[in-house]
Design an enzyme around this catalytic site. Structure first.
Site, PDB file in Angstrom:
ATOM      1  N   CYS A  33      41.509  32.749   6.398  1.00 21.94           N
ATOM      2  CA  CYS A  33      41.384  33.901   7.296  1.00 21.94           C
ATOM      3  C   CYS A  33      39.951  34.409   7.281  1.00 21.94           C
ATOM      4  CB  CYS A  33      42.360  35.001   6.861  1.00 21.94           C
ATOM      5  SG  CYS A  33      42.186  36.524   7.795  1.00 21.94           S
ATOM      6  N   CYS A  84      39.530  38.185   7.104  1.00 21.19           N
ATOM      7  CA  CYS A  84      39.807  38.730   5.772  1.00 21.19           C
ATOM      8  C   CYS A  84      38.675  38.413   4.791  1.00 21.19           C
ATOM      9  CB  CYS A  84      41.098  38.140   5.192  1.00 21.19           C
ATOM     10  SG  CYS A  84      42.461  38.050   6.357  1.00 21.19           S
ATOM     11  N   ASP A  85      38.199  37.173   4.801  1.00 19.77           N
ATOM     12  CA  ASP A  85      37.326  36.720   3.714  1.00 19.77           C
ATOM     13  C   ASP A  85      35.912  36.343   4.147  1.00 19.77           C
ATOM     14  OD1 ASP A  85      39.400  36.992   1.792  1.00 19.77           O
ATOM     15  OD2 ASP A  85      40.305  35.147   2.536  1.00 19.77           O
TER      16      ASP A  85
END
Ligand code: NAP
Length: 319
Positions: free
Chosen positions: A137, A140-141
């Site tokens: 993701c 997200c990261d």
């Protein structure tokens, strides 16, 4: 009569942000939901590191801890939890019999929150660096790789969208695709193809992730080894991270086709999280292949719980 023979108001299958949020809402409404947590308690977020985009945590929050907090919050208000997996259900009159582990439970409503699983390449070193340079993701990261070079695997809309997102943060993004033609829609493909910071490795797959390992939590990706599928040649491409965008698989197999799913197995819901079966709701990545965020899953879980409560009231099960 044992507790399990009582007809439950609501059984929630799955324990990601959608499941726990539904449990918090139903428990606070004093409906004593039963959560059947599934094979990975807490779901996909337990395999991430810090979550920086869940509102309310300016310093970020460890993904696993966030899920433990949600579970605790649900239990505090009276949700009960079985650490088993839902394996099927059947309709019996106005109620449902939900099977899990070696037993079953009767319920007036079911909330399907079993999420999806990111597809992986299936190579050993992908597991070695999972969450430490190998991610699924970008939103997200991606922030961990600000100012660095990264690669992304896939040729669909997700890969193009994530490549374009990563290009805002990273100095270079290389898309590795197994064919010489993208699957992505024209507009998203063009955006990536024309982007000055995005490069492409065509007809290629990642054979190995290379890096340094100095203990369980001290790992660093330094490169990927690519295999060219046309001429079988190999080359190493230096990178700080590999993002996988090769699709997700919804965890809907256990439903055995009892609720309507689309072509790719995602459960079909209406705007009120209702499936085609009266009394059965779905929330989170099990139906949402578009946003796939913890916060949206939690929102869908809230909606499903409020709709389940309304359904129980309309049926006269609760006042
Ligand atoms: P997808 O369309 O299924 O694309 C997956 C990509 O990964 C394909 O290019 C595929 O290659 C590749 N792939 C699959 N397995 C692989 C493997 N083992 N090794 C290497 N490559 C592999 O998945 P998606 O991109 O996640 O999209 C899912 C759905 O969501 C689509 O309907 C998409 O349109 C939609 N979506 C829409 C948006 C948007 O509109 N903003 C954004 C994201 C996703 P091949 O091409 O060779 O099969």
């Amino acid at each position: 009569m044992s507790d399990k023979e009582i007809t439950r108001n609501a059984v929630i299958c799955g324990s990601g942000p959608a499941g726990w949020t539904a449990a918090i809402y139903l428990a606070r409404a004093e409906l004593k939901p039963l959560v059947i947590a599934g094979p990975q308690v807490g779901g996909q977020l337990t395999t991430t590191t810090t979550i920086e985009n869940f509102p309310g945590f300016p310093e970020g929050r460890d993904g696993n801890q966030l899920m433990i907090d949600m579970e605790e919050q649900a239990k505090k208000y009276g949700a009960e939890v079985e650490y088993e997996s839902c394996s099927g259900f059947e309709k019996d009159g106005d109620t449902f019999i939900v099977k899990y582990g070696n037993t079953s439970v009767r319920a007036h409503t079911i909330l399907i929150c079993t999420g999806s699983s990111a597809r992986t390449l299936g190579i050993e070193t992908e597991k070695t660096f999972w969450n430490y340079g190998v991610h699924t993701c970008a939103v997200c990261d991606g922030g961990f790789y600000r100012g660095k070079e990264v690669v992304i695997v896939g040729g669909g809309d997700s890969a193009m969208e994530e490549a374009t997102y990563l290009a805002k943060l990273c100095t270079k993004v290389t898309v590795i695709h197994r064919r010489d033609e993208l699957r992505a829609s024209k507009i998203m493909a063009e955006r990536a193809l024309e982007h000055p910071k995005i490069e492409f490795e065509w007809n290629s797959t990642v054979e190995e992730v290379l890096g340094e390992v100095e203990g369980e939590r001290k790992k660093r990706v330094t490169a990927v080894r690519l295999r060219n599928l046309k001429d079988d040649s190999r080359k190493e491409l230096p990178t700080s991270a590999m993002f996988l965008a090769i699709g997700h698989t919804p965890n809907s197999g256990w439903l055995n086709g009892q609720v309507e799913t689309g072509d790719s197995g995602y459960v079909v819901v209406d705007a009120r999280q209702r499936t085609n079966l009266d009394g059965v709701f779905a929330a989170g990545d099990i139906h949402d292949h578009h946003y796939r965020q913890a916060i949206t899953a939690a929102g869908y879980g809230c909606k499903a719980a409020l709709e389940a409560e309304r359904y129980l009231s309309q049926k006269g099960v609760i006042n």
